[in-house]
Structures are given as structure tokens and as C-alpha cells.
Design a protein around this motif. Structure first.
Motif, mmCIF file in Angstrom:
data_model
loop_
_atom_site.group_PDB
_atom_site.id
_atom_site.type_symbol
_atom_site.label_atom_id
_atom_site.label_comp_id
_atom_site.label_asym_id
_atom_site.label_seq_id
_atom_site.Cartn_x
_atom_site.Cartn_y
_atom_site.Cartn_z
ATOM 1 N N VAL A 145 52.236 46.059 41.016
ATOM 2 C CA VAL A 145 52.604 46.185 42.428
ATOM 3 C C VAL A 145 51.804 45.218 43.283
ATOM 4 C CG1 VAL A 145 52.507 47.741 44.416
ATOM 5 C CG2 VAL A 145 53.435 48.556 42.244
ATOM 6 N N HIS A 146 50.538 45.016 42.920
ATOM 7 C CA HIS A 146 49.687 44.097 43.674
ATOM 8 C C HIS A 146 49.799 42.662 43.167
ATOM 9 C CE1 HIS A 146 47.854 47.965 44.825
ATOM 10 N NE2 HIS A 146 47.513 47.331 45.922
ATOM 11 N N GLN A 147 50.763 42.397 42.277
ATOM 12 C CA GLN A 147 51.088 41.051 41.814
ATOM 13 C C GLN A 147 49.871 40.347 41.205
ATOM 14 O OE1 GLN A 147 52.921 39.041 45.146
ATOM 15 N NE2 GLN A 147 54.742 40.294 45.047
ATOM 16 N N LYS A 148 49.172 41.040 40.327
ATOM 17 C CA LYS A 148 48.034 40.446 39.642
ATOM 18 C C LYS A 148 48.491 39.724 38.381
ATOM 19 C CE LYS A 148 45.287 42.024 42.708
ATOM 20 N NZ LYS A 148 44.639 41.097 43.676
ATOM 21 N N GLU A 185 50.134 49.803 38.863
ATOM 22 C CA GLU A 185 49.342 49.521 40.065
ATOM 23 C C GLU A 185 49.003 48.033 40.147
ATOM 24 O OE1 GLU A 185 45.936 48.359 42.153
ATOM 25 O OE2 GLU A 185 45.774 48.746 39.997
ATOM 26 N N ARG A 186 48.631 47.436 39.034
ATOM 27 C CA ARG A 186 48.329 46.007 39.007
ATOM 28 C C ARG A 186 49.578 45.164 39.266
ATOM 29 N NH1 ARG A 186 43.569 44.388 40.017
ATOM 30 N NH2 ARG A 186 44.023 46.041 41.492
ATOM 31 N N GLY A 195 39.328 49.656 48.080
ATOM 32 C CA GLY A 195 39.738 48.352 48.573
ATOM 33 C C GLY A 195 39.908 48.351 50.078
ATOM 34 N N ARG A 196 40.548 49.403 50.605
ATOM 35 C CA ARG A 196 40.719 49.516 52.060
ATOM 36 C C ARG A 196 39.381 49.750 52.750
ATOM 37 N NH1 ARG A 196 45.533 51.994 50.217
ATOM 38 N NH2 ARG A 196 44.523 54.029 50.095
ATOM 39 N N GLY A 244 42.256 51.412 44.996
ATOM 40 C CA GLY A 244 43.085 51.702 46.162
ATOM 41 C C GLY A 244 42.262 52.001 47.397
ATOM 42 N N THR A 286 40.619 42.193 37.979
ATOM 43 C CA THR A 286 41.598 42.314 36.898
ATOM 44 C C THR A 286 40.901 42.427 35.548
ATOM 45 O OG1 THR A 286 43.231 41.049 38.156
ATOM 46 C CG2 THR A 286 43.550 41.189 35.775
#
Length: 230
Positions: free
Chosen positions: A31-34, A28-29, A139-140, A136, A102
Motif C-alpha cells: 500500500v505504501h509502494q515500497k 501494508e508495504r 510514522g505519523r 503506522g 523496508t
């Protein structure tokens, strides 16, 4: 000394489960490019589980009437150690703090690994699901809630005649903001003309992310936020 004890297979199963759950969080991290991605979270969770397993099962052979075992001692050290690791991904630039989520995720991954190592896989799996909901769905939801960012202006200083304004507006659009220019004036600083523009950006993403992105554009010399009533 026995290489394989009665609890070895249970320990391996718990270690593998910690590996799997930590990898899920890491994906998950990633995918969000952390900054801390799949490998980091997998290693943190698996390492925490291993420390907990060693603490709980690794010293059974030395137990006796004169030796007492306190498994919580190593677990407490894991919590402290992960705290230093999480602090390493937090940084501040132009009054904008980055990396808090993070760092919290690394801390959560270690807790999940420790839960697996302590023989509580159901609790670890539930914590993994709750983590995915928090980063997820929450955040939205947070982007839909009223934010004080919508009542703030952004003052941008940039070099005149270099096409910087076009880059500013393009960056804002890509990040999901609608920009409006409230006023500009040109001043000479360090022998070069610079434009001071007051702008308002409306959009759902956190405004601090846009401020940081604008500050990294070529030709931009300063970016700061201010309230309308400053």
C-alpha cells in the motif's frame, strides 16, 4: 517412511499462519509502494517458518542414541540469510540512505515466520500487530516531533531558463512542503548558465525524501542540505 506423521497437521497449520501474517505485513508495504511488497514479505515469512519447521520436525527419524538434534542451528542460519536479503534493499544516493525501514520489515517478517514455525503463533500474531503500530502510528508521530530538518537550508543548482524552478516548487508542494527562496545567483559552469538557489522547505515529511526527489528532476545538477550557521 511415513508421508503423514502425527504432527503434520500442526505443521501445516503453523505454516499457513505464517503465510497469513506475512501477507498482512506485505500488504501494508505494498500500500505504501515500497520496493519489497506483498510477494517478497509473504515468501520471506513463509520460508522462515518452513526452515524452522524442518529444523524442529524434519530430522526426527534419524534421532538415536548417537545422534543429537539442535533445532537452533538452522534458525541461526535463517537469521544470517535474511540479514543479507535485507541489506540488498538498502541503497544510498546523494548522501541519502533509503530502504532501512523496508530492510527492518523483512527482518521482522522472518522473525514472525520463525515464531510460527517454532509453535508460538500467539507471539507471532502479537508481533504482527506491534509491527503495524510501529510503521503506522509511529510514522505519523515522528512527523509531528521537532526535527532538525526544520533548521536546515537546501542549496539547489539547476540550469537557467528551462523552467526548472517551477518543477522544484511543484514537487515540494506535492510532497507537503512549503518553499521559500532566500537568495539566488547565476553562474556559468561547463559553458551553460546555472542558477544557485538557497531555499528553505517547511513541512512534516522527512526532508531527505524531498532532497532525493529534487535531485532526480530534469535540469537539476546538484542538491545539498546545510545548516543555517554553515
Amino acid at each position: 517412511m511415513r508421508l503423514v506423521s502425527d504432527s503434520t497437521w500442526t505443521e501445516l497449520l503453523l505454516l499457513v499462519m505464517a503465510f497469513v501474517l506475512s501477507t498482512v505485513i506485505g500488504i501494508e508495504r505494498q500500500v505504501h509502494q515500497k520496493a519489497a511488497g506483498m510477494r517478497t514479505h509473504t515468501l520471506v515469512g513463509t520460508g522462515a517458518a518452513l526452515f524452522t519447521l524442518v529444523s524442529g520436525f524434519g530430522f526426527n527419524t534419524v534421532l538415536g542414541t548417537d545422534v543429537n538434534l539442535d533445532p537452533s542451528r538452522i534458525a541461526a542460519q535463517v537469521v544470517s540469510g535474511v540479514g543479507f536479503l535485507g541489506a540488498g534493499v538498502i541503497f544510498m544516493r546523494r548522501d541519502v540512505v533509503r530502504g532501512l525501514t523496508t530492510a527492518a520489515t523483512i527482518w521482522m517478517t522472518a522473525a514472525i515466520g520463525m515464531a510460527c514455525g517454532a509453535g508460538m503463533p500467539v507471539l507471532a500474531a502479537a508481533a504482527t500487530v506491534l509491527h503495524l503500530i510501529a510503521v503506522g502510528a509511529f510514522g505519523r508521530l515522528a512527523r509531528c516531533l521537532p526535527s532538525p530538518d526544520r533548521n536546515r537550508l537546501v542549496v539547489v543548482r539547476y540550469l537557467d531558463g528551462s523552467g526548472v524552478l517551477r518543477s522544484i516548487l511543484s514537487t515540494a508542494t506535492v510532497m507537503g512542503f512549503e518553499a521559500s527562496i532566500l537568495g539566488t545567483d547565476v553562474r556559468r559552469e561547463d559553458g551553460r548558465p546555472q542558477v544557485r538557489a538557497e531555499m528553505r522547505f517547511r513541512g512534516r515529511p522527512p526532508l531527505q525524501d524531498l532532497v532525493l526527489a529534487l535531485g532526480e528532476l530534469d535540469g537539476v545538477t546538484a542538491v545539498r542540505r546545510r545548516a543555517d550557521d554553515d
